[in-house]
Scaffold this motif. Structure first.
Motif, PDB file in Angstrom:
ATOM      1  N   TRP A   1       1.560 -21.164  17.256  1.00  0.00           N
ATOM      2  CA  TRP A   1       1.335 -21.884  16.172  1.00  0.00           C
ATOM      3  C   TRP A   1      -0.651 -21.521  15.248  1.00  0.00           C
ATOM      4  CZ3 TRP A   1       2.041 -24.325  11.924  1.00  0.00           C
ATOM      5  CH2 TRP A   1       1.790 -25.781  11.285  1.00  0.00           C
ATOM      6  N   GLN A   2      -0.595 -20.781  14.651  1.00  0.00           N
ATOM      7  CA  GLN A   2      -1.769 -19.541  14.698  1.00  0.00           C
ATOM      8  C   GLN A   2      -3.116 -20.349  14.350  1.00  0.00           C
ATOM      9  OE1 GLN A   2      -1.657 -17.013  14.615  1.00  0.00           O
ATOM     10  NE2 GLN A   2      -4.021 -15.825  12.997  1.00  0.00           N
ATOM     11  N   PRO A   3      -3.036 -22.180  13.601  1.00  0.00           N
ATOM     12  CA  PRO A   3      -4.107 -22.439  13.381  1.00  0.00           C
ATOM     13  C   PRO A   3      -4.990 -22.901  14.981  1.00  0.00           C
ATOM     14  CG  PRO A   3      -2.413 -23.217  11.491  1.00  0.00           C
ATOM     15  CD  PRO A   3      -2.033 -22.534  12.339  1.00  0.00           C
ATOM     16  N   GLY A   4      -3.808 -23.217  15.897  1.00  0.00           N
ATOM     17  CA  GLY A   4      -4.584 -23.992  17.880  1.00  0.00           C
ATOM     18  C   GLY A   4      -4.834 -22.481  18.128  1.00  0.00           C
ATOM     19  N   TRP A   5      -4.106 -21.465  17.580  1.00  0.00           N
ATOM     20  CA  TRP A   5      -4.611 -20.451  18.380  1.00  0.00           C
ATOM     21  C   TRP A   5      -5.803 -20.018  18.356  1.00  0.00           C
ATOM     22  CZ3 TRP A   5      -6.740 -15.207  16.834  1.00  0.00           C
ATOM     23  CH2 TRP A   5      -6.516 -14.492  17.902  1.00  0.00           C
ATOM     24  N   CYS A   6      -6.675 -20.394  16.646  1.00  0.00           N
ATOM     25  CA  CYS A   6      -7.632 -20.058  16.130  1.00  0.00           C
ATOM     26  C   CYS A   6      -8.830 -20.691  16.878  1.00  0.00           C
ATOM     27  CB  CYS A   6      -7.410 -20.118  14.662  1.00  0.00           C
ATOM     28  SG  CYS A   6      -6.558 -19.379  13.621  1.00  0.00           S
ATOM     29  N   ARG A   7      -8.436 -21.938  16.952  1.00  0.00           N
ATOM     30  CA  ARG A   7      -9.450 -22.872  17.798  1.00  0.00           C
ATOM     31  C   ARG A   7      -9.472 -22.838  18.892  1.00  0.00           C
ATOM     32  NH1 ARG A   7      -8.910 -26.909  20.839  1.00  0.00           N
ATOM     33  NH2 ARG A   7      -6.426 -27.336  21.355  1.00  0.00           N
ATOM     34  N   ALA A   8      -8.935 -22.442  19.703  1.00  0.00           N
ATOM     35  CA  ALA A   8      -8.884 -21.948  21.191  1.00  0.00           C
ATOM     36  C   ALA A   8      -9.399 -20.794  21.430  1.00  0.00           C
ATOM     37  CB  ALA A   8      -7.010 -22.323  21.966  1.00  0.00           C
TER      38      ALA A   8
ATOM     39  N   PRO B   1     -10.376 -18.118   6.711  1.00  0.00           N
ATOM     40  CA  PRO B   1     -10.066 -19.826   5.708  1.00  0.00           C
ATOM     41  C   PRO B   1      -9.761 -19.152   4.265  1.00  0.00           C
ATOM     42  CG  PRO B   1     -12.484 -20.774   6.091  1.00  0.00           C
ATOM     43  CD  PRO B   1     -12.698 -19.060   6.458  1.00  0.00           C
ATOM     44  N   GLY B   2      -8.169 -19.749   4.307  1.00  0.00           N
ATOM     45  CA  GLY B   2      -7.281 -19.339   3.321  1.00  0.00           C
ATOM     46  C   GLY B   2      -6.452 -18.596   3.394  1.00  0.00           C
ATOM     47  N   SER B   3      -6.367 -18.091   4.961  1.00  0.00           N
ATOM     48  CA  SER B   3      -5.039 -17.614   6.046  1.00  0.00           C
ATOM     49  C   SER B   3      -4.697 -17.948   5.580  1.00  0.00           C
ATOM     50  CB  SER B   3      -6.216 -17.133   7.192  1.00  0.00           C
ATOM     51  OG  SER B   3      -5.431 -18.607   7.859  1.00  0.00           O
ATOM     52  N   GLY B   4      -3.654 -19.166   6.114  1.00  0.00           N
ATOM     53  CA  GLY B   4      -2.140 -20.154   4.977  1.00  0.00           C
ATOM     54  C   GLY B   4      -0.932 -19.428   6.580  1.00  0.00           C
ATOM     55  N   ARG B   5      -1.478 -19.071   8.036  1.00  0.00           N
ATOM     56  CA  ARG B   5      -1.011 -18.397   8.397  1.00  0.00           C
ATOM     57  C   ARG B   5      -0.531 -19.950   9.272  1.00  0.00           C
ATOM     58  NH1 ARG B   5      -1.730 -13.309   9.959  1.00  0.00           N
ATOM     59  NH2 ARG B   5       0.619 -13.273  11.284  1.00  0.00           N
ATOM     60  N   ASP B   6       0.970 -20.319   9.111  1.00  0.00           N
ATOM     61  CA  ASP B   6       1.323 -21.331  10.592  1.00  0.00           C
ATOM     62  C   ASP B   6       1.584 -20.612  11.734  1.00  0.00           C
ATOM     63  OD1 ASP B   6       4.294 -20.061   9.425  1.00  0.00           O
ATOM     64  OD2 ASP B   6       3.828 -21.496   7.438  1.00  0.00           O
ATOM     65  N   PHE B   7       3.079 -20.523  11.835  1.00  0.00           N
ATOM     66  CA  PHE B   7       3.389 -20.245  13.392  1.00  0.00           C
ATOM     67  C   PHE B   7       3.753 -18.413  12.908  1.00  0.00           C
ATOM     68  CE2 PHE B   7       5.397 -24.165  13.013  1.00  0.00           C
ATOM     69  CZ  PHE B   7       5.731 -24.255  14.657  1.00  0.00           C
TER      70      PHE B   7
ATOM     71  N   ASP C   1     -11.266 -18.378  17.257  1.00  0.00           N
ATOM     72  CA  ASP C   1     -12.832 -18.701  16.322  1.00  0.00           C
ATOM     73  C   ASP C   1     -13.908 -17.969  17.257  1.00  0.00           C
ATOM     74  OD1 ASP C   1     -11.647 -19.473  14.110  1.00  0.00           O
ATOM     75  OD2 ASP C   1     -12.396 -21.751  15.358  1.00  0.00           O
ATOM     76  N   ARG C   2     -13.745 -18.122  18.594  1.00  0.00           N
ATOM     77  CA  ARG C   2     -14.836 -16.932  19.549  1.00  0.00           C
ATOM     78  C   ARG C   2     -14.737 -15.827  19.479  1.00  0.00           C
ATOM     79  NH1 ARG C   2     -12.033 -20.621  23.148  1.00  0.00           N
ATOM     80  NH2 ARG C   2     -11.738 -18.848  24.441  1.00  0.00           N
ATOM     81  N   ARG C   3     -13.658 -14.849  18.616  1.00  0.00           N
ATOM     82  CA  ARG C   3     -13.362 -13.373  18.800  1.00  0.00           C
ATOM     83  C   ARG C   3     -13.741 -13.484  16.679  1.00  0.00           C
ATOM     84  NH1 ARG C   3      -7.642 -12.720  21.779  1.00  0.00           N
ATOM     85  NH2 ARG C   3      -8.626 -12.928  23.631  1.00  0.00           N
ATOM     86  N   ASP C   4     -14.039 -14.839  16.298  1.00  0.00           N
ATOM     87  CA  ASP C   4     -14.280 -13.743  14.362  1.00  0.00           C
ATOM     88  C   ASP C   4     -13.602 -13.087  13.818  1.00  0.00           C
ATOM     89  OD1 ASP C   4     -16.293 -14.706  14.539  1.00  0.00           O
ATOM     90  OD2 ASP C   4     -17.585 -12.781  15.502  1.00  0.00           O
ATOM     91  N   ALA C   5     -12.077 -13.640  14.675  1.00  0.00           N
ATOM     92  CA  ALA C   5     -10.674 -13.290  14.000  1.00  0.00           C
ATOM     93  C   ALA C   5     -10.219 -13.616  12.226  1.00  0.00           C
ATOM     94  CB  ALA C   5      -9.642 -13.901  15.162  1.00  0.00           C
TER      95      ALA C   5
ATOM     96  N   LEU D   1      -1.113 -32.189  19.511  1.00  0.00           N
ATOM     97  CA  LEU D   1      -2.070 -31.961  18.190  1.00  0.00           C
ATOM     98  C   LEU D   1      -1.314 -30.954  16.927  1.00  0.00           C
ATOM     99  CD1 LEU D   1      -4.673 -32.198  16.236  1.00  0.00           C
ATOM    100  CD2 LEU D   1      -6.046 -30.855  17.404  1.00  0.00           C
ATOM    101  N   MET D   2      -1.012 -30.973  16.029  1.00  0.00           N
ATOM    102  CA  MET D   2      -1.203 -29.711  15.304  1.00  0.00           C
ATOM    103  C   MET D   2      -2.240 -29.585  14.370  1.00  0.00           C
ATOM    104  SD  MET D   2       3.081 -29.831  14.066  1.00  0.00           S
ATOM    105  CE  MET D   2       2.992 -27.883  13.822  1.00  0.00           C
ATOM    106  N   GLU D   3      -3.174 -28.509  14.107  1.00  0.00           N
ATOM    107  CA  GLU D   3      -4.351 -28.055  13.187  1.00  0.00           C
ATOM    108  C   GLU D   3      -3.407 -28.074  12.209  1.00  0.00           C
ATOM    109  OE1 GLU D   3      -4.103 -26.896  16.227  1.00  0.00           O
ATOM    110  OE2 GLU D   3      -5.708 -27.350  17.583  1.00  0.00           O
ATOM    111  N   LYS D   4      -4.334 -28.149  11.615  1.00  0.00           N
ATOM    112  CA  LYS D   4      -3.907 -27.330   9.855  1.00  0.00           C
ATOM    113  C   LYS D   4      -3.595 -26.372   9.148  1.00  0.00           C
ATOM    114  CE  LYS D   4      -8.938 -28.718   7.532  1.00  0.00           C
ATOM    115  NZ  LYS D   4      -9.187 -29.313   6.360  1.00  0.00           N
TER     116      LYS D   4
END
Length: 211
Positions: A36-43, A55-61, A46-50, A206-209
């Motif tokens: 789940w991409q939003p969860g990976w981003c949060r965890a 915002p607007g990437s629109g990635r889900d699974f 974001d720290r890697r500035d991936a 939790l499933m982040e948006k």
């Protein structure tokens, strides 16, 4: 302690899901991992500035990997005569996963498939493209919490052939992490072995948006 008692004790203490030293091509089935991409981003992201977390990437699974699996445990980092993929090969996977991840997945898991790098990537692509992402999750507008079984049930409904014992959800720090789908060596749905079943014991996750 006598050896006759020590050996069974060590066997009981050794994790049932521990990776095993592998031989290329010697495995029983595959696990397709979708993160789940939003969860990976949060965890992590974001720290890697991936870039995929902008915002607007629109990635889900998104595809994490295709993993050879034993009925108990799994092989990894197998020795193989197959050559590592070229940079061009990994770049060609960029629509499914970052090229660096594609290389990592080959080195850890793909070498155990017994396939060439091109063959492994083709199998990974075939497996991923055969899975339909459930409509409720492909454009999530806000954060939600829900039981892990709801995610599993949605995938089962969207993908004829999947059964409850052939899919499992993982979570991390209370948030959805991955959906894992078990497949035969011919990439058909099959039941997961016991050590690959539900890894998330939480009642809700939790499933982040979508970003």
């Amino acid at each position: 302690m006598k050896a006759a008692f020590l050996i069974p004790l060590l066997a009981a203490l050794w994790p049932a899901h521990a990776p095993a030293e592998g031989v290329a091509g010697d495995f029983d089935y595959y696990v397709l991992s979708l993160g789940w991409q939003p969860g990976w981003c949060r965890a992590t992201g974001d720290r890697r500035d991936a870039r995929d977390c902008n915002p607007g990437s629109g990635r889900d699974f998104v595809v994490h990997g295709l993993w050879p699996q034993h009925e108990r445990g799994w092989p990894d980092h197998c020795a193989t005569d197959e050559r590592d993929p070229s940079r061009r090969d990994t770049q060609a996977m960029a629509d499914l996963m970052a090229p660096g991840l594609a290389l990592y997945q080959w080195r850890k898991h793909g070498r155990c498939s017994g396939l060439s790098a091109a063959g492994y990537y083709a199998a990974l692509r075939e497996a991923a493209e055969a899975v339909r992402i459930p409509a409720p999750f492909d454009d999530l507008p806000r954060d939600i919490t829900l039981p892990p079984a709801v995610v599993e049930d949605a995938f089962i409904e969207a993908n004829p052939g999947l059964t409850p014992d052939g899919i499992t959800v993982t979570c991390k720090e209370g948030a959805l992490a991955e959906v894992r789908i078990c497949l035969t060596r011919d990439l058909e749905p099959r039941p997961c072995a016991p050590d690959a079943r539900r890894d998330c014991s939480r009642s809700r996750v939790l499933m982040e948006k979508i970003r």
